[in-house]
Write a protein that holds these residues in place. Structure first.
Motif, PDB file in Angstrom:
ATOM      1  N   TYR A  81      19.743  10.805 -16.611  1.00 50.22           N
ATOM      2  CA  TYR A  81      19.958  11.746 -15.515  1.00 50.22           C
ATOM      3  C   TYR A  81      18.795  11.549 -14.554  1.00 50.22           C
ATOM      4  O   TYR A  81      17.628  11.582 -14.963  1.00 50.22           O
ATOM      5  N   TYR A  82      19.107  11.329 -13.286  1.00 53.27           N
ATOM      6  CA  TYR A  82      18.043  11.035 -12.335  1.00 53.27           C
ATOM      7  C   TYR A  82      18.302  11.728 -11.007  1.00 53.27           C
ATOM      8  O   TYR A  82      19.440  12.116 -10.688  1.00 53.27           O
ATOM      9  N   THR A  83      17.244  11.861 -10.250  1.00 53.90           N
ATOM     10  CA  THR A  83      17.336  12.454  -8.931  1.00 53.90           C
ATOM     11  C   THR A  83      16.406  11.708  -7.988  1.00 53.90           C
ATOM     12  O   THR A  83      15.441  11.079  -8.429  1.00 53.90           O
ATOM     13  N   SER A  84      16.716  11.748  -6.707  1.00 50.00           N
ATOM     14  CA  SER A  84      15.920  11.043  -5.706  1.00 50.00           C
ATOM     15  C   SER A  84      15.379  12.032  -4.679  1.00 50.00           C
ATOM     16  O   SER A  84      15.724  13.218  -4.686  1.00 50.00           O
ATOM     17  N   LYS A  85      14.529  11.530  -3.795  1.00 51.88           N
ATOM     18  CA  LYS A  85      13.762  12.376  -2.876  1.00 51.88           C
ATOM     19  C   LYS A  85      14.630  13.366  -2.102  1.00 51.88           C
ATOM     20  O   LYS A  85      14.289  14.544  -1.980  1.00 51.88           O
ATOM     21  N   ASN A  86      15.762  12.911  -1.584  1.00 53.26           N
ATOM     22  CA  ASN A  86      16.583  13.793  -0.740  1.00 53.26           C
ATOM     23  C   ASN A  86      17.409  14.794  -1.543  1.00 53.26           C
ATOM     24  O   ASN A  86      18.146  15.596  -0.969  1.00 53.26           O
ATOM     25  N   LYS A  87      17.295  14.764  -2.882  1.00 56.05           N
ATOM     26  CA  LYS A  87      18.038  15.698  -3.727  1.00 56.05           C
ATOM     27  C   LYS A  87      17.118  16.660  -4.485  1.00 56.05           C
ATOM     28  O   LYS A  87      17.581  17.422  -5.322  1.00 56.05           O
TER      29      LYS A  87
END
Length: 231
Positions: free
Chosen positions: A94-100
């Motif tokens: 499960y991952y997330t990036s800067k804009n999220k």
């Protein structure tokens, strides 16, 4: 003469021991932090459902089935991943990036990405499942993409040292700093290709991947059931 010969032989046998002791004395002992090192307080081996209760609200995550889970030591080194059982879908990330990330910061810095990796677990029927309740946290990471990489790296090194004591330097040119905590827990600070990575893990991760592999391998037996057709 015999006594002298025996003495000389004894001294010759002791030379390797003295050399080993001298070498050990040159290498500083690895400090171990008294408490387990955790990622945002999440106990290792937690399910994704449990892990979410420790994470900030308002963050959107993506999920990916993984067929390339690596050893925990490989993951913490960032660059030298050694995949276990490549081609087998044994877990999920499960991952997330800067804009999220809804403005989330770590140690005062914005993140480029955040990853959490999980191994699958057996369901009640003995099959491998990788959903929110059948998962076990293996290792995690933060990635920073900043303008002044060297300064931020030194700042993060100082902050981690203030928390966990002196690191053991490993990897190419000592670019990987590794801290050890209680119960086989670990955190590393790495700098590669202009990015800074902080990776967390624990020594039981490889065993959880192995366990998932064994459950997957048992699928053939479960599928066969009690059939005696053709015997």
């Amino acid at each position: 003469m015999k006594k002298l010969t025996c003495l000389l032989l004894t001294l010759l046998l002791l030379v390797p021991c003295f050399a080993a002791l001298a070498e050990a004395a040159e290498e500083p002992a690895t400090e171990i932090y008294a408490e387990p090192i955790l990622f945002r307080g999440i106990p290792w081996g937690s399910t994704w459902e449990e892990a979410q209760t420790y994470l900030p609200e308002g963050i959107e995550y993506y999920e990916t089935e993984r067929n390339d889970l690596s050893t925990v030591n490989g993951y913490l080194s960032v660059k030298d991943h050694k995949t276990l059982y490549g081609g087998e879908y044994l877990g999920k990330d499960y991952y997330t990036s800067k804009n999220k990330m809804n403005g989330m910061k770590v140690a005062g810095y914005e993140l480029e990405s955040m990853y959490l990796y999980f191994a699958g677990m057996s369901d009640d029927s003995g099959y491998l499942v990788t959903d929110e309740t059948h998962s076990a946290l293996l290792y995690t990471s933060y990635t920073f993409n900043v303008n002044n990489t060297d300064a931020v790296y030194e700042d993060l090194l100082g902050k981690l040292t203030s928390l966990y004591g002196n690191a053991r330097m490993t990897g190419e040119d000592g670019r990987i700093n590794l801290w050890y905590g209680a119960d086989g827990t670990m955190v590393s600070l790495c700098k590669y290709y202009g990015y800074i990575h902080i990776c967390y893990g624990f020594s039981g991760a490889d065993a959880l991947i192995e366990q998932a592999h064994q459950v997957l391998m048992n699928k053939e037996v479960l599928d066969a059931g009690n059939s005696t057709d053709g015997l």
